[in-house]
Design an enzyme around this catalytic site. Structure first.
Site, PDB file in Angstrom:
ATOM      1  CD  GLU A 199      38.823  35.059  47.737  1.00 43.22           C
ATOM      2  OE1 GLU A 199      38.046  34.472  46.988  1.00 43.22           O
ATOM      3  OE2 GLU A 199      40.040  35.189  47.518  1.00 43.22           O
ATOM      4  CG  ASP A 250      43.709  35.023  41.688  1.00 42.39           C
ATOM      5  OD1 ASP A 250      43.360  34.812  40.515  1.00 42.39           O
ATOM      6  OD2 ASP A 250      43.017  34.693  42.674  1.00 42.39           O
ATOM      7  CG  HIS A 298      39.526  41.485  41.347  1.00 43.35           C
ATOM      8  ND1 HIS A 298      38.859  41.583  40.155  1.00 43.35           N
ATOM      9  CD2 HIS A 298      39.750  40.161  41.531  1.00 43.35           C
ATOM     10  CE1 HIS A 298      38.674  40.362  39.650  1.00 43.35           C
ATOM     11  NE2 HIS A 298      39.218  39.492  40.465  1.00 43.35           N
TER      12      HIS A 298
END
Ligand code: NAD
Length: 489
Positions: A216, A235, A240
């Site tokens: 990101e 996170d 994910h």
């Protein structure tokens, strides 16, 4: 190619937290797009339920603004938006109070599909679940959708599962991981299991290693205090990246059926090995050298915690102890403030056993690259002879399959992950949602890794914003004679 729209039954969908950030940015615009696709039956109701006084008209105007902000103008003619808004209602409720619940009970019908989206803090899940039953709102077939984070360790995840299980059966619970809603991720299963080409090569004999990157460009500014309590491992990796790893590594399920797929994913998580300290690199982004206006804050400034040891970047080498993958490392990395916003899974195949062309310059391994963003699609790089009269020189060419192109559009027709997943909830298909035991197994693997670096007192390494992460992460692959793929859009 025109995408086929599968009709769904009429439904009542209640979005708890309907005035929150996630509802505004993703859930409500996603529902509008499904309306455009003809998937919201005329009698369906979408109910915003949140703290804060508002009437139906107020909520409709709130949603109209959200559509204006998050969808292109070309998709929003006044008449269509008006018809969509007519499906919307609002009921003020407090998850912890008693007010509003009887109104909700009057609005939500029992003779249509019922879905309740818990787009609120997980601390409220139990209160919502309990009241949905106490006020006679949820019928026996009702579905609930719960957002991440699903716990912050095994203990809290177990507690959440137990709370939900008091009120709902596992077959009614949809734990959302929006990565699983991406077109590419589902295509990964199609490519693996609907073609004879890849599966024989899909193992340690032919795959040298796998890289999973979720990079990101944004920092944690704005939600730094929240993020500082979690970090990249909790996170991103535990959910994910773990889900992506499972889809790559799992055995073929006996059927494309929710429990068959999730059973296979669970076996992969059970086969994950503990990760030793030397196979983990954690990082924290620095500030930009230029201070003052235009300068960028460092992680600890964003987190407002000068002593923070939370990682905004993590890279790790993960081993799967089973027959298929023994000896093929999976390198995972994810971070904030990196060079580009790019997510990719790369299956890097082994070199040919013997090159009949000698030590060709520019020779590369075959790589199957699966891009999740931007520009969802897959590319298989193959070596061919460089065209022309220059003799037998090799060059690498991509066999490219961009889904946007394949759909004959600019990609805007690919449903967003949230849209797809919400429609799966309405259809009652749990394949792309995490089962309770999967989430717990993922935490059971994650917890000792985090406990390890906490016990050692490890500090994250600094890295510059706009870079590819800490230098040490390069070494993680270099020492194995490998290199990371470039992070680029
Ligand atoms: P938010 O703070 O913007 O909105 C929270 C919503 O919950 C509001 O509508 C508020 O009215 C409602 N609410 C708060 N307390 C309530 C109560 N006691 N009773 C009834 N309603 C109450 O939060 P958000 O960013 O929309 O996030 C919602 C959930 O989704 C969180 O669990 C978050 O972790 C998760 N999530 C958010 C994002 C995102 O991009 N925002 C991404 C992934 C997951």
């Amino acid at each position: 190619m025109v995408s086929r729209v599968i009709p769904v039954d009429p439904f009542d969908l209640v979005v708890f937290g309907g005035t929150g950030d996630l509802a505004r940015r993703k859930i409500l615009p996603g529902l509008y797009r499904r309306y455009l696709a003809g998937q919201i039956p005329e009698t369906s109701r979408i109910v915003g339920a949140a703290r804060g006084e508002m009437d139906d008209a107020g909520f409709r105007s709130f949603v109209a603004d959200a559509l204006g902000e998050f969808l292109p103008g070309s998709t929003r003619d006044g008449e269509t938006v008006g018809k969509f808004l007519a499906h919307l209602h609002y009921v003020p409720v407090d998850a912890k109070g008693e007010g509003g619940w009887p109104d909700l009970a009057r609005l939500v019908r029992h003779d249509v599909v019922q879905a309740f989206y818990f787009s609120v803090a997980p601390a409220l899940f139990g209160d919502l679940a309990e009241r949905l039953h106490r006020f006679g709102i949820a019928g026996p077939e009702a579905r609930i959708v719960v957002e991440k984070p699903f716990g912050r360790d095994l203990e809290s995840a177990r507690a959440l599962n137990a709370t939900l299980a008091e009120h709902f059966h596992e077959s009614q619970i949809y734990r959302i991981d929006h990565y699983l809603g991406k077109e590419t991720v589902q295509n990964l299963m199609a490519v693996r299991f609907a073609n004879i080409l890849f599966e024989p090569l899909w193992n340690a004999r032919h795959v040298d290693h796998v890289q999973i990157t979720v990079a990101e460009t944004v920092g944690v500014g704005g939600r730094g205090a929240y993020y500082d309590k979690s970090g990249a491992m909790r996170d991103m990796v535990q959910n994910h990246l773990m889900q992506l790893l499972c889809l790559i590594a799992m055995e073929p399920p006996y059927r494309f059926d929710p429990d068959a797929v999730r059973d296979e994913k669970l076996k992969v998580i059970h086969a994950l090995q503990p990760v030793p300290a030397e196979d983990i690199v954690r990082g924290q982004y620095r500030g930009s050298a230029r201070k003052g206006p235009g300068g960028e804050p460092s992680y600890v400034e964003d987190a407002e915690n000068p002593a923070s040891r939370t990682e905004s970047y993590i890279a790790m080498k993960v081993q799967i102890a089973n027959w298929r993958w023994k000896g093929t490392p999976f390198y995972l990395r994810t971070g904030k403030k990196l060079r580009a916003r790019a997510s990719e899974i790369a299956i890097v195949f082994k070199e040919v056993p013997h090159s009949i062309f000698g030590d060709e310059e520019g020779w590369r391994e075959n790589v199957l690259s699966i891009r999740l963003q931007p520009n969802e699609g897959m590319t298989l790089s193959v070596m061919i002879k460089e065209p022309g009269p220059g003799g037998m020189r090799l060059t690498e060419v991509p066999l490219d399959m961009s889904f946007a192109e394949a759909l004959g559009e600019d990609g805007s027709d690919i449903p967003d992950a949230y849209e797809r997943l919400i429609m799966d909830v309405i259809r009652g298909n749990q394949t792309l949602f995490m089962r309770g035991d999967e989430v717990e197994a993922a935490w059971a693997w994650t917890d000792p890794i985090i406990a390890g670096w906490e016990a050692r007192g490890d500090r994250p390494k600094g890295y510059d914003p706009g870079s590819s992460g800490p230098e040490d992460a390069l070494m993680l692959l270099h020492r194995d004679g490998r290199r990371w793929r470039e992070i680029r859009e």
